[in-house]
Design a protein around this motif. Structure first.
Motif: not given
Length: 472
Positions: A120-135, A224-230, A256-260
């Motif tokens: 994994q590599l960090p980017f803004p918002g990657w710790d939001l619920p809904g962001v998971i690893t591809a694996g 992906v430059l940023r994961a969006l959401g609060t 728009a998406c609910d999972v990355l």
């Protein structure tokens, strides 16, 4: 599994210690019986090869030639005279008081095939619920027939993104896009490697065709430059890369998406070979891997390694390496049923050539590190941001990742650096003005305890229980 079968059929007694409750590892992961309508052909290549290997191992187990230990997590391996003591935690069958039972297996030879996990590599918002690893997204689907979300974006780099997107689309998710940082057209620079693994082209063509039928857009040279959401993910901001690898102005767009589901390749899992003192090297993709010879032997006598631990190359290469390692381990006992392995060695050469080309076609885009602002969280367990890592190097004089770890605590949390280790090593090297070194990667791969182990077991270690069995 390939190593065990090869060694057993050559006349050696073998113990197979598998962390998984069901056989197959990450690649041939399957749901428990009754989980739902599981169609192996929709999620797996080579399923018949897996089932035939599994069946044959079960047959040999019935004769006493093979001991199969499922759900056993190896946390330590130590020399014991002319053999090895392999210490495990049996997670699937706890004792009466809830403490996982300790098991020790004694073996005269070892084949290490510990696999890898998502890089994994960090980017803004990657710790939001809904962001998971591809694996992780694929594991949910293969292991539980659970689709991670309704609308999914699959992003990162590498051919692994295609089966992840294909599986999710087949099982009902709307895959909004596949965001690939590189382009497969770069394979044109490696014609010999491609010709040596033509089956891979067939796989890629099949995925491309199915994604087209599902109307999934594959956007090459995008990141992906940023994961969006609060409170949770609502979308992603993506941008297109120019020829210099930088984000082209004016190309940013939201999806728009609910999972990355995001992945940047894989990190070999090396706790056990490092415990044993096996020599390592930095591979083409920047991963730390075990050094092996033509027989898959490590620098430690009596220890062989195979699969992703020796270099990320996929299931076909791992299977060939495993068979060669099993044959070599059996031959070290003087087994006379090893046979001719020249065809296997040629196949390994071809698959290794393709893997090397693949890593050069799908490198980590430097823009991901360049755009990692001080506020970007890197270590989620210890809440260490990129600015803290930069200051440890620039202001406090840390010269390598191990010192950054001591000063700023990245990699000291629950995951022990499995998520943030590679990124911390890269950022450390970048701020120090040098390439990533082996020492940077070892700082997060070298662990005295290789798996979560109860204090109760450590208090009684090395323990007074008889071994579960004697493996060859």
């Amino acid at each position: 599994m390939a190593a065990a079968l090869a060694a057993a059929e050559a006349g050696t007694r073998v113990a197979v210690i598998d962390a998984g409750v069901r056989p197959g590892g990450q690649y041939w992961r399957s749901p428990a019986p009754g989980a739902g309508p599981f169609r192996p052909a929709t999620l797996h290549h080579g399923w018949r090869r897996f089932t035939s290997t599994d069946t044959r191992l079960t047959e040999l187990a019935g004769t006493g030639r093979v001991l199969r230990l499922a759900g056993h997590h190896v946390w330590s391996i130590l020399p014991a005279g002319d053999e090895w003591s392999v210490h495990c935690v049996l997670g699937a069958e706890p004792r009466q008081h809830g403490t996982p039972a300790p098991v020790t297996v004694h073996a005269r030879r070892l084949v290490i095939a510990t696999g890898a996990y998502d890089r994994q590599l960090p980017f803004p918002g990657w710790d939001l619920p809904g962001v998971i690893t591809a694996g992780g997204g694929q594991a949910l689907l293969k292991g539980n027939l659970v689709v991670a979300g309704q609308t999914v974006v699959v992003a990162g780099t590498g051919p692994f993104l295609l089966p992840v997107a294909d599986g999710l689309a087949r099982y009902g998710a709307r895959v909004a896009a596949v965001i690939e940082a590189n382009s497969p057209l770069a394979f044109a620079r490696f014609p010999r490697a491609v010709l040596g693994a033509t089956g891979k082209l067939g796989e890629a063509t099949g995925y491309a065709g199915r994604l087209l039928r599902h109307r999934v857009a594959v956007r090459h040279r995008h990141v992906v430059l940023r994961a969006l959401g609060t409170d949770r993910l609502t979308g992603v901001l993506v941008g297109k890369l120019d020829r210099a690898g930088r984000v082209r102005a004016g190309t940013e767009r939201e999806i728009a998406c609910d999972v990355l589901a995001v992945g940047w390749g894989f990190t070999p899992q090396l706790e056990l070979p490092l415990q044993l003192g096996c020599a390592t090297r930095v591979d083409v993709d920047g991963s730390l891997v075990v050094t092996v010879d033509e027989d898959q032997a490590t620098s430690v006598a009596g220890v062989w390694a195979a699969g992703e631990a020796t270099g990320v190359g996929g299931a076909d290469l791992a299977t060939v390496e495993g068979r060669l390692a099993g044959l070599a381990a059996a031959a070290s006992f003087g087994a006379d049923e090893v046979g001719d392995d020249r065809a296997l060695r040629r196949r390994r050469t071809s698959l290794r050539g393709f893997a090397s080309a693949m890593h050069q076609v799908y490198p980590i885009p430097q823009v991901m590190l360049e755009r990692c602002s001080d506020e970007t969280l890197v270590c989620r367990c210890e809440e260490v941001d990129a600015g803290t890592i930069r200051r440890a190097v620039v202001e406090l004089g840390a010269t390598e990742a191990r010192i950054v770890k001591l000063l700023a605590r990245p990699g000291m949390g629950w995951c022990q650096g499995r998520v943030c280790g590679f990124a911390t090593a890269c950022l450390t090297a970048r701020h120090a003005g040098r390439p990533v070194a082996e020492a940077d990667l070892r700082a997060f791969a070298d662990r005295v305890i290789a798996a979560p182990t109860p204090l109760g077991q450590l208090a009684t270690w090395p323990g007074d229980e008889p071994p579960a069995g004697d493996g060859g």
